[in-house]
Design a protein around this motif. Sequence first.
Motif, PDB file in Angstrom:
ATOM      1  N   VAL A  80      14.665  10.387   2.721  1.00 39.22           N
ATOM      2  CA  VAL A  80      13.879  11.467   3.329  1.00 39.22           C
ATOM      3  C   VAL A  80      13.536  11.115   4.779  1.00 39.22           C
ATOM      4  N   CYS A  81      13.187   9.870   5.031  1.00 33.74           N
ATOM      5  CA  CYS A  81      12.863   9.438   6.396  1.00 33.74           C
ATOM      6  C   CYS A  81      14.067   9.569   7.317  1.00 33.74           C
ATOM      7  N   GLN A  82      15.239   9.208   6.811  1.00 32.74           N
ATOM      8  CA  GLN A  82      16.441   9.308   7.637  1.00 32.74           C
ATOM      9  C   GLN A  82      16.739  10.759   7.999  1.00 32.74           C
ATOM     10  N   LEU A 136       0.825  -1.209   0.000  1.00 32.19           N
ATOM     11  CA  LEU A 136       0.000   0.000   0.000  1.00 32.19           C
ATOM     12  C   LEU A 136       0.859   1.258   0.000  1.00 32.19           C
ATOM     13  N   LEU A 137       1.895   1.270   0.824  1.00 33.95           N
ATOM     14  CA  LEU A 137       2.767   2.431   0.897  1.00 33.95           C
ATOM     15  C   LEU A 137       3.549   2.616  -0.407  1.00 33.95           C
ATOM     16  N   GLU A 138       4.079   1.534  -0.953  1.00 35.69           N
ATOM     17  CA  GLU A 138       4.807   1.614  -2.217  1.00 35.69           C
ATOM     18  C   GLU A 138       3.911   2.108  -3.347  1.00 35.69           C
ATOM     19  N   MET A 139       2.658   1.665  -3.360  1.00 36.49           N
ATOM     20  CA  MET A 139       1.717   2.113  -4.381  1.00 36.49           C
ATOM     21  C   MET A 139       1.490   3.620  -4.262  1.00 36.49           C
ATOM     22  N   HIS A 140       1.305   4.102  -3.046  1.00 37.99           N
ATOM     23  CA  HIS A 140       1.092   5.535  -2.848  1.00 37.99           C
ATOM     24  C   HIS A 140       2.324   6.327  -3.271  1.00 37.99           C
ATOM     25  N   LEU A 141       3.489   5.874  -2.853  1.00 35.07           N
ATOM     26  CA  LEU A 141       4.723   6.564  -3.225  1.00 35.07           C
ATOM     27  C   LEU A 141       4.924   6.567  -4.729  1.00 35.07           C
ATOM     28  N   SER A 142       4.622   5.445  -5.367  1.00 34.06           N
ATOM     29  CA  SER A 142       4.756   5.337  -6.818  1.00 34.06           C
ATOM     30  C   SER A 142       3.854   6.336  -7.528  1.00 34.06           C
ATOM     31  N   VAL A 148       7.746   8.807  -6.312  1.00 31.95           N
ATOM     32  CA  VAL A 148       8.807   8.646  -5.323  1.00 31.95           C
ATOM     33  C   VAL A 148       9.122   7.165  -5.189  1.00 31.95           C
ATOM     34  N   ASP A 149      10.402   6.810  -5.304  1.00 31.39           N
ATOM     35  CA  ASP A 149      10.766   5.404  -5.137  1.00 31.39           C
ATOM     36  C   ASP A 149      11.205   5.147  -3.693  1.00 31.39           C
ATOM     37  N   ALA A 150      11.335   3.885  -3.347  1.00 35.49           N
ATOM     38  CA  ALA A 150      11.655   3.489  -1.973  1.00 35.49           C
ATOM     39  C   ALA A 150      12.988   4.070  -1.478  1.00 35.49           C
ATOM     40  N   PRO A 151      14.071   4.032  -2.277  1.00 37.71           N
ATOM     41  CA  PRO A 151      15.326   4.612  -1.776  1.00 37.71           C
ATOM     42  C   PRO A 151      15.219   6.111  -1.458  1.00 37.71           C
ATOM     43  N   LEU A 152      14.484   6.857  -2.289  1.00 44.43           N
ATOM     44  CA  LEU A 152      14.303   8.282  -2.017  1.00 44.43           C
ATOM     45  C   LEU A 152      13.500   8.479  -0.732  1.00 44.43           C
TER      46      LEU A 152
END
Length: 104
Positions: free
Chosen positions: A73-75, A55-61, A65-69
């Motif tokens: 940002v989270c870090q 669900l989170l990956e779908m929203h980011l996509s 925004v990809d997972a590494p980005l």
Amino acid sequence: TWLFDSVMGFLKAPGWALPVMSFIDDNCVVFDDEDENKLVYMEIYNAFREMVDSLLEMHLSEMGVDAPLFLAVCQKASSMEAQKEVLEQILAVDDYISFKKMMV
């Protein structure tokens, strides 16, 4: 901050809440309040984590925004008070004890 605002909005939206609540409703009957952890609990927990990740990956996509980005940002945001709520909700998915309490 726009990324966190978007993710926070998503975490409060039906696109997140409905699948999560459906998953809980469908699987909570398996759990009991005994101290023993059954193998099926871990199987359900892993399925929950996979669903949340998806669900989170779908929203980011959808936002481009990809997972590494997002991880980068989270870090950076982990020390910022305003983004802690989003990070805590995301990180809570990896807390089995909280998951089990929720399911019981």
